[in-house]
Design a protein around this motif. Structure first.
Motif, mmCIF file in Angstrom:
data_model
loop_
_atom_site.group_PDB
_atom_site.id
_atom_site.type_symbol
_atom_site.label_atom_id
_atom_site.label_comp_id
_atom_site.label_asym_id
_atom_site.label_seq_id
_atom_site.Cartn_x
_atom_site.Cartn_y
_atom_site.Cartn_z
ATOM 1 N N THR A 73 39.046 -11.598 42.050
ATOM 2 C CA THR A 73 38.009 -11.742 43.070
ATOM 3 C C THR A 73 38.537 -11.331 44.443
ATOM 4 O O THR A 73 39.627 -11.727 44.835
ATOM 5 N N GLY A 74 37.750 -10.548 45.156
ATOM 6 C CA GLY A 74 38.113 -10.118 46.503
ATOM 7 C C GLY A 74 38.736 -8.732 46.546
ATOM 8 O O GLY A 74 38.965 -8.187 47.625
ATOM 9 N N LEU A 75 39.007 -8.134 45.401
ATOM 10 C CA LEU A 75 39.620 -6.805 45.357
ATOM 11 C C LEU A 75 38.599 -5.747 45.758
ATOM 12 O O LEU A 75 37.431 -5.812 45.382
ATOM 13 N N CYS A 76 39.043 -4.769 46.545
ATOM 14 C CA CYS A 76 38.218 -3.625 46.911
ATOM 15 C C CYS A 76 38.878 -2.378 46.331
ATOM 16 O O CYS A 76 40.000 -2.046 46.707
ATOM 17 N N ILE A 77 38.185 -1.725 45.426
ATOM 18 C CA ILE A 77 38.713 -0.524 44.782
ATOM 19 C C ILE A 77 37.987 0.676 45.354
ATOM 20 O O ILE A 77 36.762 0.755 45.313
ATOM 21 N N GLU A 78 38.746 1.624 45.895
ATOM 22 C CA GLU A 78 38.186 2.880 46.389
ATOM 23 C C GLU A 78 38.809 3.978 45.542
ATOM 24 O O GLU A 78 40.024 4.189 45.577
ATOM 25 N N ILE A 79 37.979 4.654 44.761
ATOM 26 C CA ILE A 79 38.475 5.599 43.774
ATOM 27 C C ILE A 79 37.602 6.839 43.767
ATOM 28 O O ILE A 79 36.405 6.765 44.092
ATOM 29 N N THR A 80 38.189 7.981 43.420
ATOM 30 C CA THR A 80 37.405 9.207 43.323
ATOM 31 C C THR A 80 36.688 9.229 41.978
ATOM 32 O O THR A 80 37.105 8.586 41.009
ATOM 33 N N SER B 19 32.886 10.921 45.848
ATOM 34 C CA SER B 19 32.620 12.165 45.155
ATOM 35 C C SER B 19 32.761 13.326 46.131
ATOM 36 O O SER B 19 32.509 13.173 47.322
ATOM 37 N N GLN B 20 33.132 14.489 45.617
ATOM 38 C CA GLN B 20 33.249 15.650 46.476
ATOM 39 C C GLN B 20 31.874 16.150 46.905
ATOM 40 O O GLN B 20 31.725 16.715 47.970
ATOM 41 N N LYS B 21 30.870 15.887 46.068
ATOM 42 C CA LYS B 21 29.526 16.379 46.377
ATOM 43 C C LYS B 21 28.774 15.453 47.343
ATOM 44 O O LYS B 21 27.980 15.904 48.138
ATOM 45 N N SER B 22 29.004 14.150 47.229
ATOM 46 C CA SER B 22 28.281 13.219 48.105
ATOM 47 C C SER B 22 29.154 12.835 49.293
ATOM 48 O O SER B 22 30.359 12.940 49.250
ATOM 49 N N LYS B 23 28.521 12.373 50.328
ATOM 50 C CA LYS B 23 29.231 12.003 51.560
ATOM 51 C C LYS B 23 29.538 10.517 51.613
ATOM 52 O O LYS B 23 29.452 9.890 52.645
ATOM 53 N N PRO C 129 35.248 6.925 30.966
ATOM 54 C CA PRO C 129 34.430 8.137 30.767
ATOM 55 C C PRO C 129 32.945 7.830 30.599
ATOM 56 O O PRO C 129 32.563 6.785 30.085
ATOM 57 N N ARG C 130 32.107 8.763 31.060
ATOM 58 C CA ARG C 130 30.663 8.690 30.932
ATOM 59 C C ARG C 130 30.137 10.057 30.498
ATOM 60 O O ARG C 130 30.743 11.088 30.794
ATOM 61 N N GLU C 131 28.983 10.070 29.836
ATOM 62 C CA GLU C 131 28.352 11.337 29.472
ATOM 63 C C GLU C 131 27.802 12.026 30.730
ATOM 64 O O GLU C 131 27.955 13.224 30.907
ATOM 65 N N ARG C 132 27.172 11.242 31.564
ATOM 66 C CA ARG C 132 26.653 11.759 32.836
ATOM 67 C C ARG C 132 27.765 11.657 33.868
ATOM 68 O O ARG C 132 28.158 10.568 34.277
ATOM 69 N N ARG C 133 28.265 12.782 34.306
ATOM 70 C CA ARG C 133 29.448 12.818 35.161
ATOM 71 C C ARG C 133 29.059 12.766 36.651
ATOM 72 O O ARG C 133 29.379 13.663 37.423
ATOM 73 N N ARG C 134 28.361 11.696 37.039
ATOM 74 C CA ARG C 134 27.941 11.500 38.427
ATOM 75 C C ARG C 134 28.184 10.051 38.833
ATOM 76 O O ARG C 134 28.324 9.169 38.003
ATOM 77 N N THR C 135 28.187 9.809 40.131
ATOM 78 C CA THR C 135 28.447 8.452 40.626
ATOM 79 C C THR C 135 27.365 7.472 40.220
ATOM 80 O O THR C 135 27.640 6.288 40.019
#
Length: 110
Positions: free
Chosen positions: A61-68, A105-109, A77-83
């Motif tokens: 609890t309290g962890l903030c994960i910032e990941i690409t 994501s590289q596409k979103s800001k 893994p997901r079939e739909r490769r979007r955020t």
């Protein structure tokens, strides 16, 4: 005489002390456990285990994960490769476990 006067004054006090109830000491505040109390839904179980494996002891609890998005796709893994494919996981982690997951994501800001 003064001694008798003091005894007469304190006598009601002596009896009231004996009549008091003994209270057990219990804490006023209960501590929240940092471990997960509720079971994890099947659809998020693999994702949570993969994130727990990556972040180890820090996954609480309290962890903030910032990941690409690219890193997250390798871990979960997901079939739909979007955020937006991870919105359910993000809301589950935030609501039930108190962990903030931010996907860049590289596409979103974001």
């Amino acid at each position: 005489m003064i001694f008798d006067f003091i005894l007469n004054l304190l006598e009601p006090e002596r009896f009231s002390v004996a009549n008091r109830q003994v209270r057990e000491t219990t804490p006023d505040v209960t501590e929240k456990s940092s471990t997960i109390a509720k079971p994890i839904p099947e659809k998020y179980k693999k994702d949570v285990e993969a994130l727990r494996k990556k972040y180890g002891e820090n996954f609480k609890t309290g962890l903030c994960i910032e990941i690409t998005l690219k890193e997250l796709l390798e871990i979960c893994p997901r079939e739909r490769r979007r955020t937006d494919a991870y919105t359910g996981l993000i809301s589950f982690l935030k609501g039930k476990m108190g962990i903030t997951l931010t996907i860049k994501s590289q596409k979103s800001k974001l």
